[in-house]
Write a protein that holds these residues in place. Sequence first.
Motif, PDB file in Angstrom:
ATOM      1  N   PRO A   1      -8.846  32.086 -33.494  1.00 46.28           N
ATOM      2  CA  PRO A   1     -10.167  31.445 -33.626  1.00 46.28           C
ATOM      3  C   PRO A   1     -11.089  30.799 -32.430  1.00 46.28           C
ATOM      4  O   PRO A   1     -12.244  30.931 -32.259  1.00 46.28           O
ATOM      5  N   GLU A   2     -10.284  29.929 -31.824  1.00 46.97           N
ATOM      6  CA  GLU A   2     -10.863  29.272 -30.737  1.00 46.97           C
ATOM      7  C   GLU A   2     -11.446  29.903 -29.600  1.00 46.97           C
ATOM      8  O   GLU A   2     -12.394  29.723 -29.181  1.00 46.97           O
ATOM      9  N   THR A   3     -10.689  31.003 -29.360  1.00 44.48           N
ATOM     10  CA  THR A   3     -11.161  31.956 -28.410  1.00 44.48           C
ATOM     11  C   THR A   3     -12.157  32.691 -28.697  1.00 44.48           C
ATOM     12  O   THR A   3     -13.277  32.876 -27.929  1.00 44.48           O
ATOM     13  N   VAL A   4     -12.187  33.203 -29.654  1.00 46.66           N
ATOM     14  CA  VAL A   4     -13.323  34.156 -30.284  1.00 46.66           C
ATOM     15  C   VAL A   4     -14.646  33.206 -30.379  1.00 46.66           C
ATOM     16  O   VAL A   4     -15.564  33.615 -30.076  1.00 46.66           O
ATOM     17  N   ALA A   5     -14.552  32.165 -30.787  1.00 43.83           N
ATOM     18  CA  ALA A   5     -15.594  30.999 -31.242  1.00 43.83           C
ATOM     19  C   ALA A   5     -16.363  30.672 -29.985  1.00 43.83           C
ATOM     20  O   ALA A   5     -17.392  30.795 -29.877  1.00 43.83           O
ATOM     21  N   ARG A   6     -15.469  30.570 -28.796  1.00 38.93           N
ATOM     22  CA  ARG A   6     -15.981  30.088 -27.568  1.00 38.93           C
ATOM     23  C   ARG A   6     -16.904  31.198 -26.774  1.00 38.93           C
ATOM     24  O   ARG A   6     -17.847  30.933 -26.701  1.00 38.93           O
TER      25      ARG A   6
ATOM     26  N   LEU B   1     -10.320  34.607 -41.148  1.00 39.38           N
ATOM     27  CA  LEU B   1     -10.459  33.687 -40.092  1.00 39.38           C
ATOM     28  C   LEU B   1     -11.899  33.732 -39.437  1.00 39.38           C
ATOM     29  O   LEU B   1     -12.283  32.407 -39.038  1.00 39.38           O
ATOM     30  N   LEU B   2     -12.642  34.712 -39.486  1.00 37.00           N
ATOM     31  CA  LEU B   2     -14.015  34.587 -39.066  1.00 37.00           C
ATOM     32  C   LEU B   2     -14.822  33.710 -39.843  1.00 37.00           C
ATOM     33  O   LEU B   2     -15.531  32.797 -39.131  1.00 37.00           O
ATOM     34  N   GLY B   3     -14.699  33.599 -40.967  1.00 39.62           N
ATOM     35  CA  GLY B   3     -15.455  33.041 -42.010  1.00 39.62           C
ATOM     36  C   GLY B   3     -15.042  31.606 -41.974  1.00 39.62           C
ATOM     37  O   GLY B   3     -15.781  30.439 -41.893  1.00 39.62           O
ATOM     38  N   ASP B   4     -13.578  31.126 -42.277  1.00 36.53           N
ATOM     39  CA  ASP B   4     -13.070  29.981 -42.531  1.00 36.53           C
ATOM     40  C   ASP B   4     -13.017  29.165 -41.114  1.00 36.53           C
ATOM     41  O   ASP B   4     -12.908  27.905 -41.103  1.00 36.53           O
ATOM     42  N   ARG B   5     -12.513  29.839 -40.028  1.00 37.41           N
ATOM     43  CA  ARG B   5     -12.170  29.205 -38.668  1.00 37.41           C
ATOM     44  C   ARG B   5     -13.162  29.362 -37.664  1.00 37.41           C
ATOM     45  O   ARG B   5     -13.573  28.158 -37.035  1.00 37.41           O
ATOM     46  N   VAL B   6     -13.718  30.464 -37.459  1.00 32.90           N
ATOM     47  CA  VAL B   6     -14.750  30.691 -36.106  1.00 32.90           C
ATOM     48  C   VAL B   6     -15.766  30.283 -36.564  1.00 32.90           C
ATOM     49  O   VAL B   6     -16.520  29.356 -35.677  1.00 32.90           O
ATOM     50  N   ALA B   7     -16.438  30.627 -37.713  1.00 28.33           N
ATOM     51  CA  ALA B   7     -17.876  29.837 -38.022  1.00 28.33           C
ATOM     52  C   ALA B   7     -18.015  28.452 -37.771  1.00 28.33           C
ATOM     53  O   ALA B   7     -18.866  28.041 -37.120  1.00 28.33           O
ATOM     54  N   PRO B   8     -17.275  27.843 -38.434  1.00 24.99           N
ATOM     55  CA  PRO B   8     -17.300  26.015 -38.257  1.00 24.99           C
ATOM     56  C   PRO B   8     -17.234  25.637 -36.752  1.00 24.99           C
ATOM     57  O   PRO B   8     -17.986  24.641 -36.161  1.00 24.99           O
ATOM     58  N   LEU B   9     -16.423  26.398 -35.817  1.00 21.53           N
ATOM     59  CA  LEU B   9     -16.116  26.043 -34.303  1.00 21.53           C
ATOM     60  C   LEU B   9     -17.289  26.300 -33.948  1.00 21.53           C
ATOM     61  O   LEU B   9     -17.834  25.691 -32.905  1.00 21.53           O
ATOM     62  N   VAL B  10     -17.950  27.543 -34.108  1.00 24.08           N
ATOM     63  CA  VAL B  10     -19.055  28.010 -33.191  1.00 24.08           C
ATOM     64  C   VAL B  10     -20.342  27.030 -33.609  1.00 24.08           C
ATOM     65  O   VAL B  10     -21.007  26.587 -32.570  1.00 24.08           O
ATOM     66  N   HIS B  11     -20.511  26.750 -34.821  1.00 26.98           N
ATOM     67  CA  HIS B  11     -21.528  25.763 -35.130  1.00 26.98           C
ATOM     68  C   HIS B  11     -21.359  24.426 -34.383  1.00 26.98           C
ATOM     69  O   HIS B  11     -22.240  24.029 -33.888  1.00 26.98           O
ATOM     70  N   ASP B  12     -20.138  23.948 -34.112  1.00 28.88           N
ATOM     71  CA  ASP B  12     -20.044  22.876 -33.485  1.00 28.88           C
ATOM     72  C   ASP B  12     -20.150  22.845 -31.747  1.00 28.88           C
ATOM     73  O   ASP B  12     -20.774  22.007 -31.534  1.00 28.88           O
TER      74      ASP B  12
ATOM     75  N   LEU C   1     -26.490  29.603 -36.046  1.00 31.83           N
ATOM     76  CA  LEU C   1     -26.115  30.756 -35.786  1.00 31.83           C
ATOM     77  C   LEU C   1     -25.575  31.433 -37.075  1.00 31.83           C
ATOM     78  O   LEU C   1     -24.531  30.891 -37.398  1.00 31.83           O
ATOM     79  N   GLU C   2     -26.064  32.428 -37.555  1.00 32.84           N
ATOM     80  CA  GLU C   2     -25.477  33.351 -38.613  1.00 32.84           C
ATOM     81  C   GLU C   2     -24.369  34.214 -38.136  1.00 32.84           C
ATOM     82  O   GLU C   2     -24.670  34.831 -37.132  1.00 32.84           O
ATOM     83  N   LEU C   3     -23.295  34.277 -38.983  1.00 31.81           N
ATOM     84  CA  LEU C   3     -22.289  35.309 -38.544  1.00 31.81           C
ATOM     85  C   LEU C   3     -21.937  36.007 -39.563  1.00 31.81           C
ATOM     86  O   LEU C   3     -21.977  35.993 -40.810  1.00 31.81           O
TER      87      LEU C   3
END
Length: 344
Positions: A290-295, A329-340, A5-7
């Motif tokens: 980041p974890e909440t937004v990624a989920r 945070l969106l790029g550094d933390r959220v994006a990797p969590l979303v991809h995982d 997914l692209e962010l």
Amino acid sequence: MDKKLELGAETFGDVNVVDETMGAAHARVLRDVVEEGVVADQSGLDFFGVGEHHRADYAVSAPEVVLSAIAARTDQIRLGSAVTVLSSDDPVRVFQRFATLDGISGGRAEMILGRGSFVESFPLFGHDLGDYEILFEEKLALMAKLLREEPTTWAGTTRSRLSAQDVYPKTAEGMRAWVGVGGSPESVVRAARHGLPLMLAIIGGDPLAFAPLADLYRRELTAFGHDPRPVAAHLHGFVADTDEEAAEQLWPHYFAQMTKMGRERGWRGYGRGQFEAAIGPGGNLLVGAPETVARKIAHIATNLGLERLDVKTSNGTLAHDRIVHSIELLGDRVAPLVHDMMAD
């Protein structure tokens, strides 16, 4: 999904400077938007979008100019409008401006074409709101032809006809143009008819309520004989180090913004309960750690079958430094969590 997914991050250039004259405030916000685009690139985000407005509370009326400044200071991130108000502009000039941006940026330009959620541009450029539907219908049809970058023949009622007209500059490898839609099935079918990618503007309610529109778009693409096209979504959000910080830092600015819009549009008052519902699991705001937004992003993207999700990180008078931290945070933390999460 086969692809990650692209962010992306987006801004309307919300005027958040309250201690200066309007002109100075607009100038500072424009410079801040350029810095935010650079940060988005450095943080590894896929897209940075800048919206077009023609009112005092937003500083950006010419997104392509701002995006060109960002293009000169970035290397990877794709750059586009969010949205371009095509109804009150000339499609030929819109194409030329974005083709110019595409050349400057090395092929990174995109357009998101829409009617916008405000109407100030219509009287400003001499258009009648009574022509709201025909303006967008005809101008999108012309833009779909221009995107082929071939001699264009077109006739309609909203501008002069074209006869085998070439439009310059050409792009090196073509340019992506999305159609931004709200909740209208007719708008979804229009995007499918022209074979253009779909951007869902989710600004209220349960995001999963847009699933029938995404399904309709895919069915209509097939019915019109087009190959599959990407579906994306735009939501408002704010990322901070903790859920509590995100909610408390955003609330006063979001409340003020919603109250102002409510007065203009005759909405009922906006309260903290509505805000809490919107930032909750089934709401339309992407707010939290980041974890909440990624989920929440992974949940929405999976259920709607999205290929990209853009977060509007500017929110009313929210300060520039907090917007920057949210983008980081969106790029550094959220994006990797979303991809995982989506890989699992």
